[in-house]
Motif scaffolding. Structure first.
Motif, PDB file in Angstrom:
ATOM      1  N   MET A  40      74.807  34.760  44.489  1.00 26.68           N
ATOM      2  CA  MET A  40      74.208  35.756  43.606  1.00 26.68           C
ATOM      3  C   MET A  40      72.938  35.158  43.004  1.00 26.68           C
ATOM      4  N   PRO A  41      71.836  35.889  43.054  1.00 24.85           N
ATOM      5  CA  PRO A  41      70.589  35.371  42.476  1.00 24.85           C
ATOM      6  C   PRO A  41      70.794  35.011  40.993  1.00 24.85           C
ATOM      7  N   PRO A  42      70.308  33.842  40.579  1.00 25.74           N
ATOM      8  CA  PRO A  42      70.538  33.372  39.210  1.00 25.74           C
ATOM      9  C   PRO A  42      70.023  34.307  38.124  1.00 25.74           C
ATOM     10  N   GLU A  43      69.018  35.112  38.431  1.00 25.89           N
ATOM     11  CA  GLU A  43      68.462  36.014  37.418  1.00 25.89           C
ATOM     12  C   GLU A  43      69.312  37.275  37.213  1.00 25.89           C
ATOM     13  N   VAL A  44      70.292  37.512  38.071  1.00 25.97           N
ATOM     14  CA  VAL A  44      71.161  38.684  37.943  1.00 25.97           C
ATOM     15  C   VAL A  44      72.160  38.449  36.808  1.00 25.97           C
ATOM     16  N   PRO A  45      72.304  39.407  35.897  1.00 23.03           N
ATOM     17  CA  PRO A  45      73.293  39.243  34.827  1.00 23.03           C
ATOM     18  C   PRO A  45      74.685  38.978  35.409  1.00 23.03           C
ATOM     19  N   GLY A  46      75.354  37.986  34.865  1.00 25.14           N
ATOM     20  CA  GLY A  46      76.688  37.643  35.337  1.00 25.14           C
ATOM     21  C   GLY A  46      76.704  36.566  36.407  1.00 25.14           C
ATOM     22  N   ALA A  47      75.535  36.103  36.848  1.00 22.02           N
ATOM     23  CA  ALA A  47      75.478  35.095  37.916  1.00 22.02           C
ATOM     24  C   ALA A  47      76.120  33.777  37.497  1.00 22.02           C
ATOM     25  N   THR A  48      76.085  33.471  36.205  1.00 26.23           N
ATOM     26  CA  THR A  48      76.678  32.211  35.745  1.00 26.23           C
ATOM     27  C   THR A  48      78.153  32.366  35.373  1.00 26.23           C
ATOM     28  N   ASN A  49      78.687  33.581  35.514  1.00 30.89           N
ATOM     29  CA  ASN A  49      80.111  33.791  35.251  1.00 30.89           C
ATOM     30  C   ASN A  49      80.961  33.119  36.325  1.00 30.89           C
ATOM     31  N   VAL A  50      82.209  32.900  35.994  1.00 28.63           N
ATOM     32  CA  VAL A  50      83.138  32.188  36.868  1.00 28.63           C
ATOM     33  C   VAL A  50      83.719  33.126  37.925  1.00 28.63           C
ATOM     34  N   VAL A  51      83.535  32.773  39.202  1.00 24.22           N
ATOM     35  CA  VAL A  51      84.162  33.511  40.290  1.00 24.22           C
ATOM     36  C   VAL A  51      85.489  32.851  40.664  1.00 24.22           C
ATOM     37  N   PHE A  52      85.579  31.543  40.449  1.00 17.52           N
ATOM     38  CA  PHE A  52      86.829  30.817  40.659  1.00 17.52           C
ATOM     39  C   PHE A  52      86.862  29.648  39.703  1.00 17.52           C
ATOM     40  N   GLY A  60     101.735  18.595  35.636  1.00 21.59           N
ATOM     41  CA  GLY A  60     102.282  19.792  36.266  1.00 21.59           C
ATOM     42  C   GLY A  60     101.648  21.086  35.805  1.00 21.59           C
ATOM     43  N   PHE A  61     100.842  21.040  34.745  1.00 21.94           N
ATOM     44  CA  PHE A  61     100.192  22.260  34.260  1.00 21.94           C
ATOM     45  C   PHE A  61      99.105  22.685  35.230  1.00 21.94           C
ATOM     46  N   ARG A  62      99.051  23.997  35.476  1.00 16.34           N
ATOM     47  CA  ARG A  62      98.005  24.555  36.321  1.00 16.34           C
ATOM     48  C   ARG A  62      97.773  25.999  35.916  1.00 16.34           C
ATOM     49  N   VAL A  63      96.501  26.377  35.789  1.00 12.41           N
ATOM     50  CA  VAL A  63      96.141  27.757  35.503  1.00 12.41           C
ATOM     51  C   VAL A  63      94.832  28.054  36.223  1.00 12.41           C
ATOM     52  N   MET A  64      94.698  29.283  36.683  1.00 12.98           N
ATOM     53  CA  MET A  64      93.481  29.733  37.357  1.00 12.98           C
ATOM     54  C   MET A  64      92.883  30.874  36.539  1.00 12.98           C
ATOM     55  N   ALA A  65      91.560  31.082  36.681  1.00 12.05           N
ATOM     56  CA  ALA A  65      90.911  32.165  35.947  1.00 12.05           C
ATOM     57  C   ALA A  65      89.588  32.516  36.602  1.00 12.05           C
ATOM     58  N   TYR A  66      89.136  33.734  36.302  1.00 15.83           N
ATOM     59  CA  TYR A  66      87.802  34.149  36.717  1.00 15.83           C
ATOM     60  C   TYR A  66      87.311  35.234  35.783  1.00 15.83           C
ATOM     61  N   ASP A  67      86.005  35.539  35.891  1.00 17.18           N
ATOM     62  CA  ASP A  67      85.417  36.636  35.134  1.00 17.18           C
ATOM     63  C   ASP A  67      85.368  37.862  36.028  1.00 17.18           C
ATOM     64  N   VAL A  68      85.997  38.925  35.578  1.00 15.86           N
ATOM     65  CA  VAL A  68      85.988  40.190  36.310  1.00 15.86           C
ATOM     66  C   VAL A  68      84.535  40.663  36.393  1.00 15.86           C
ATOM     67  N   PRO A  69      84.064  41.030  37.582  1.00 13.95           N
ATOM     68  CA  PRO A  69      82.685  41.507  37.688  1.00 13.95           C
ATOM     69  C   PRO A  69      82.457  42.741  36.809  1.00 13.95           C
ATOM     70  N   GLY A  70      81.264  42.807  36.246  1.00 12.50           N
ATOM     71  CA  GLY A  70      80.931  43.951  35.395  1.00 12.50           C
ATOM     72  C   GLY A  70      80.561  43.497  34.000  1.00 12.50           C
ATOM     73  N   ALA A  71      80.774  44.364  33.054  1.00 17.31           N
ATOM     74  CA  ALA A  71      80.388  44.105  31.665  1.00 17.31           C
ATOM     75  C   ALA A  71      81.099  42.878  31.109  1.00 17.31           C
ATOM     76  N   ASP A  72      80.341  42.091  30.352  1.00 19.31           N
ATOM     77  CA  ASP A  72      80.901  40.895  29.727  1.00 19.31           C
ATOM     78  C   ASP A  72      81.469  41.215  28.348  1.00 19.31           C
ATOM     79  N   THR A  73      82.298  42.228  28.284  1.00 17.17           N
ATOM     80  CA  THR A  73      82.931  42.612  27.035  1.00 17.17           C
ATOM     81  C   THR A  73      84.410  42.315  27.147  1.00 17.17           C
ATOM     82  N   PRO A  74      84.941  41.468  26.263  1.00 12.97           N
ATOM     83  CA  PRO A  74      86.376  41.176  26.332  1.00 12.97           C
ATOM     84  C   PRO A  74      87.202  42.453  26.311  1.00 12.97           C
ATOM     85  N   ALA A  75      88.255  42.468  27.120  1.00 11.05           N
ATOM     86  CA  ALA A  75      89.084  43.657  27.251  1.00 11.05           C
ATOM     87  C   ALA A  75      90.011  43.859  26.064  1.00 11.05           C
TER      88      ALA A  75
END
Length: 155
Positions: A40-52, A60-75
């Protein structure tokens, strides 16, 4: 063959901050890839968000997360989705994250760290079914159960 289940948390622009927080609580290795890392081009909003992203710790602790594409408003909203009423836990959430240790000394620091900025649903302490149990919703809106495994004997 060995399988394991891992919680995958979905955020709206807060995944990096949440993963860094969980790493500070549980330790381990933090891995993050952004949408820009995948073209994703760096100038696009959300490009620095986490995809993985994930935190994997030796304990033994493990957790995964990502940013849902779209608005950066907490749900989440200010209204609690999990609370105690008349000695019962009431919730609208589809899941909780549970961290279980073998001793109170082992899990108390985890509880104390997760509790920073959290809404405590049930104070951490002795419970009928466990040497220690507590429930809270952290500052990212994730509800955690922290407890100590009960020692049962077979009859």
């Amino acid at each position: 063959m060995s399988l394991n289940a891992v919680a995958h948390l979905n955020f709206h622009g807060e995944a990096r901050e949440a993963l860094e927080f969980y790493q500070s609580v549980f330790g381990g290795q933090l891995s993050i890839a952004t949408y820009a890392d995948f073209g994703m081009p760096p100038e696009v909003p959300g490009a620095t968000n986490v995809v993985f992203g994930q935190v994997v710790a030796d304990n033994g602790f493990r957790v995964m997360a990502y940013d849902v594409p779209g608005a950066d408003t907490p749900a989440r909203s200010d209204a609690p989705t999990t609370y105690r009423e008349n000695g019962t836990t009431i919730t609208k959430e589809p899941f909780f994250l549970s961290v279980r240790g073998e001793t109170v000394d082992e899990v108390t620091p985890l509880w104390e760290s997760l509790a920073k900025g959290a809404t405590v649903i049930e104070e951490f302490g002795p419970a009928q079914w466990a040497p220690a149990f507590g429930m809270l919703t952290d500052r990212f809106g994730v509800t955690w159960i922290v407890d100590v495994a009960a020692q049962y004997t077979q009859a």
